[in-house]
Scaffold this active site. Structure first.
Site, mmCIF file in Angstrom:
data_model
loop_
_atom_site.group_PDB
_atom_site.id
_atom_site.type_symbol
_atom_site.label_atom_id
_atom_site.label_comp_id
_atom_site.label_asym_id
_atom_site.label_seq_id
_atom_site.Cartn_x
_atom_site.Cartn_y
_atom_site.Cartn_z
ATOM 1 N N GLU A 18 0.753 -1.335 -0.049
ATOM 2 C CA GLU A 18 0.076 0.157 -0.057
ATOM 3 C C GLU A 18 0.774 1.173 -0.015
ATOM 4 O O GLU A 18 1.746 1.121 0.757
ATOM 5 C CB GLU A 18 -0.821 -0.006 1.490
ATOM 6 C CG GLU A 18 -1.798 1.350 1.320
ATOM 7 C CD GLU A 18 -2.994 0.952 2.330
ATOM 8 O OE1 GLU A 18 -3.400 -0.013 2.483
ATOM 9 O OE2 GLU A 18 -3.084 1.907 3.116
ATOM 10 N N ASP A 162 -19.825 -5.323 15.036
ATOM 11 C CA ASP A 162 -18.953 -4.808 14.041
ATOM 12 C C ASP A 162 -18.743 -6.050 12.902
ATOM 13 O O ASP A 162 -18.721 -5.571 11.635
ATOM 14 C CB ASP A 162 -17.781 -4.544 14.751
ATOM 15 C CG ASP A 162 -16.477 -3.796 13.788
ATOM 16 O OD1 ASP A 162 -16.814 -2.862 13.603
ATOM 17 O OD2 ASP A 162 -15.614 -4.621 13.300
#
Ligand code: FAD
Length: 294
Positions: A18, A162
């Site tokens: 990334e 979540d």
């Protein structure tokens, strides 16, 4: 177009990297040095982040487009919904397609300036990442990834809720997920177990940051939302004032973490490079993930 999920369907584990879009000429040169140094190691894909509220929109488009057109790498562009109407989001996705980018990491984003500030959706925009997933999917044959949180997203009440929301994003059409930074392999493996217990087998990649400096450790604390575990503190704290020793210990720690994850069958490791390649190449080399011809 090569889809990220196709790159993950191999019989050996892979790695991906990334970057963030460069801010000026010097950081652009640094980024491209890292890209060229990593290219021969054949990362599964290369992702470029998207600034809050579209602040780096043009630079993300330009950088992922250059990666698509000038390298052998598979690019993935991040996209966030902050401060964007649906029309603007469609526009950005159209630009990604126009420059040859067909892999998108669809994340909601945070309020600019204060990640934990009140989330105010654009009146003609999205409220949750699942809506962005659906939007990108509706615009063409995109491969779509989403964000996952081993300790739960900071706004989530509990881990079960979540996880339900993560499953919701995958059922909305995401092909895979990338996990936020974490400290111990078990923290990631428990998230993988929670997904499996809900019948979700989409690839989940762990996010890994080479701990080369005290700053990278602090960044991991900030992004993960977790404190440094005592076992790690014992290994790194004695070296806080000795950059060389800290780097050596940090690279050992990250290599051991990665080895455990690979032993547990993860399909790929996603490295946060901070636009530099040396530490990532070192860890990849130690793990034997680089092609043998290099
Ligand atoms: P969502 O999935 O929408 O979740 C946000 C909150 O809402 C969570 O608490 C979730 O549990 C809850 N929620 C989700 N769906 C529902 C629902 N249907 N009903 C009720 N509650 C719900 N930020 C950037 O600005 N640029 C980037 O390039 C970027 N890249 C990232 C890459 C990775 C791998 C990761 C892990 C994060 C990245 N981020 C990026 C940060 C991200 O934007 C923030 O963490 C943001 O706060 C959450 O994004 P999300 O996509 O997980 O949001």
């Amino acid at each position: 177009m090569t889809a990220v999920v196709d790159r993950l369907r191999t019989d050996r584990p892979v790695f991906s990297v990334e970057f963030f879009p460069p801010r000026d000429d010097a950081s652009e040169r640094q980024l491209w040095r890292a890209v060229r140094e990593l290219e021969p190691l054949d990362p599964a894909f290369v992702s470029i982040t998207y600034g809050a509220g579209g602040s780096s929109r043009d630079r993300t488009i330009r950088t992922t487009g250059r990666i698509a057109q000038e390298t052998t790498l598979v690019p993935m562009a991040h996209l966030t919904g902050v401060n964007h109407s649906l029309a603007e989001l469609r526009n950005v996705v159209g630009w990604y397609a126009a420059v040859g980018v067909h892999n998108v990491l669809a994340v909601r984003g945070d309020p600019p300036g204060d990640p934990l500030g009140e989330w105010v959706a654009h009146p003609e925009g999205i409220t949750y990442a699942s809506e962005l997933v659906r939007l990108v999917r509706s615009l063409g044959p995109f491969c779509v990834g989403v964000a996952a949180f081993p300790y739960g997203h900071p706004r989530s009440g509990d881990l079960d809720t979540d996880t339900d929301h993560l499953v919701g994003k995958i059922r909305a059409g995401a092909d895979f997920a990338i996990a936020q930074l974490f400290f111990e392999a078990d923290d990631f493996l428990r998230l993988r177990d929670r997904l499996a217990s809900r019948g979700c087998d989409a690839p989940l990649l762990p996010g890994v940051m080479p701990l080369t400096t005290v700053r990278t450790l602090d960044k991991t604390v900030e992004l993960s939302g977790a404190g440094v575990p005592p076992s790690l503190e014992r290994r790194l704290a004695p070296h806080r004032d000795d950059p060389k020793a800290f780097r050596a210990a940090g690279i050992d720690v990250v290599t051991e973490l990665s080895e455990r994850l690979l032993a547990e069958g993860v399909r790929g490791l996603h490295f946060y490079t901070l636009n530099r390649s040396t530490a990532t190449r070192e860890v990849i080399g130690r793990l034997g993930l680089a092609p043998t011809r290099v």
